[in-house]
Design a protein around this motif. Structure first.
Motif, PDB file in Angstrom:
ATOM      1  N   GLU A 100       0.178   5.401   0.871  1.00  0.00           N
ATOM      2  CA  GLU A 100      -0.244   6.599   1.410  1.00  0.00           C
ATOM      3  C   GLU A 100       0.301   8.307   0.625  1.00  0.00           C
ATOM      4  N   ALA A 156      -1.485  -5.136   6.205  1.00  0.00           N
ATOM      5  CA  ALA A 156      -0.989  -5.106   4.776  1.00  0.00           C
ATOM      6  C   ALA A 156       0.478  -5.266   4.875  1.00  0.00           C
ATOM      7  N   ILE A 199       4.567  -1.321   3.473  1.00  0.00           N
ATOM      8  CA  ILE A 199       3.186   0.240   3.661  1.00  0.00           C
ATOM      9  C   ILE A 199       4.225   1.507   3.149  1.00  0.00           C
ATOM     10  N   PRO A 219      -0.777   4.784   8.371  1.00  0.00           N
ATOM     11  CA  PRO A 219       0.111   3.682   7.848  1.00  0.00           C
ATOM     12  C   PRO A 219      -0.126   2.669   9.756  1.00  0.00           C
ATOM     13  N   ILE A 222       0.815  -0.618  -0.195  1.00  0.00           N
ATOM     14  CA  ILE A 222      -0.221  -0.275  -0.291  1.00  0.00           C
ATOM     15  C   ILE A 222       1.394   1.173   0.162  1.00  0.00           C
ATOM     16  N   LEU A 271      -2.746   0.327   8.798  1.00  0.00           N
ATOM     17  CA  LEU A 271      -3.187   0.124   8.065  1.00  0.00           C
ATOM     18  C   LEU A 271      -1.840  -1.801   8.286  1.00  0.00           C
ATOM     19  N   ILE A 308       6.476  -0.735   7.553  1.00  0.00           N
ATOM     20  CA  ILE A 308       6.347   1.262   7.166  1.00  0.00           C
ATOM     21  C   ILE A 308       7.600   1.482   6.744  1.00  0.00           C
TER      22      ILE A 308
END
Length: 284
Positions: free
Chosen positions: A67, A85, A88, A77, A65, A80, A130
């Protein structure tokens, strides 16, 4: 605060030399507590984005993903990551988030979700899937790898031509089954701070006044209405597969009291009074 006073404040602070270094020192000394009302609204918006994803028969779980425009507080985040996820990518034009704002976000979420085991275990960003991309450059992302691209109250701050450029570049990065979900706030953001003005006050400004205020504020809005985004999305290689609009009836009733400038003076009240909308897109 009066919107004109806020504009002056933004104009002055934004032009102080080494302002980002000064802000960092201030955060280290005083911290940076988030506005809880804004974070509560972020949570509500996240649930709407999540619902749009699910209604499109997609899932956050195991998805890669991006953002767009994550801002200071990485609320979405983190959520997510909590919702499974795989990876990210946070993104911004400039670096905003740091360890201080991350900690403030995680502390808020821990208080907000006391029974959420995932959230309660967060200590820092390192173990989370992330990656922070700021300044953002889409060329560093491999082609056809993104399952989801999302944004929350970001597109209204991007000039029309820049949206086309950004989306055209992202078209190559999204997998053939991937989708985009964008939540857009079409209201005058100065009204968020100054309730004495209309939510459409900025539609009474001339093009020259609008350009000057955007220059001074440095984070101005494009003033585009919901229906004006459709063609940009199509022209940049996407198909609109879903949309949701929130018509603000009180604003629609007060439109006749505003001295709207062209082209807004020619638009229907139903077009002007859509203050929040969601677009769901897929590669065409």
């Amino acid at each position: 605060m009066n919107w004109k006073q806020l504009l002056v404040k933004k104009a002055l602070i934004g032009r102080i030399p080494f302002i980002e270094n000064i802000r960092l020192i201030k955060r280290k000394i005083f911290g940076y507590p988030p506005n809880t009302d804004n974070l509560e609204l972020t949570l509500k918006h996240y649930e709407r984005i999540k619902s749009s994803i699910e209604q499109s028969n997609k899932t956050i779980k195991e998805s890669i993903i991006l953002e767009i425009g994550s801002g200071w507080f990485p609320t979405i985040p983190i959520l997510l990551a909590r919702d499974g996820a795989k990876r990210i990518f946070m993104s911004d034009l400039n670096v905003h988030m740091d360890n201080i704002t991350f900690s403030a976000t995680s502390d808020y979420l821990k208080n907000r979700f006391p029974n959420d085991e995932f959230v309660q275990k967060i200590e820092n960003i390192a173990p989370l899937p992330i990656e922070y991309l700021a300044p953002f450059d889409s060329s560093i992302l491999p082609d056809k790898t993104l399952d989801l691209v999302i944004s929350r109250t970001v597109l209204e701050h991007i000039p029309k031509n820049d949206i086309y450029t950004l989306f055209s570049s992202l078209r190559r990065k999204i997998s053939e089954r991937g989708i985009m979900v964008h939540l857009i706030d079409h209201s005058d953001h100065f009204e968020h701070h100054d309730k004495s003005i209309s939510k459409l006050n900025f539609l009474t400004w001339s093009e020259e006044k609008h350009a000057l205020i955007n220059f001074l504020a440095r984070d101005g809005e494009n003033r585009m209405r919901h229906h004006e985004y459709h063609q940009i999305f199509v022209d940049s290689g996407f198909e609109v597969i879903g949309e949701e609009t929130d018509l603000h009836k009180e604003t629609m009733e007060k439109i006749k009291e505003l001295e709207l400038v062209y082209p807004y003076s020619l638009m229907l009240p139903e077009q002007l009074a859509i203050l929040t909308s969601i677009y769901i897109l897929k590669p065409a």
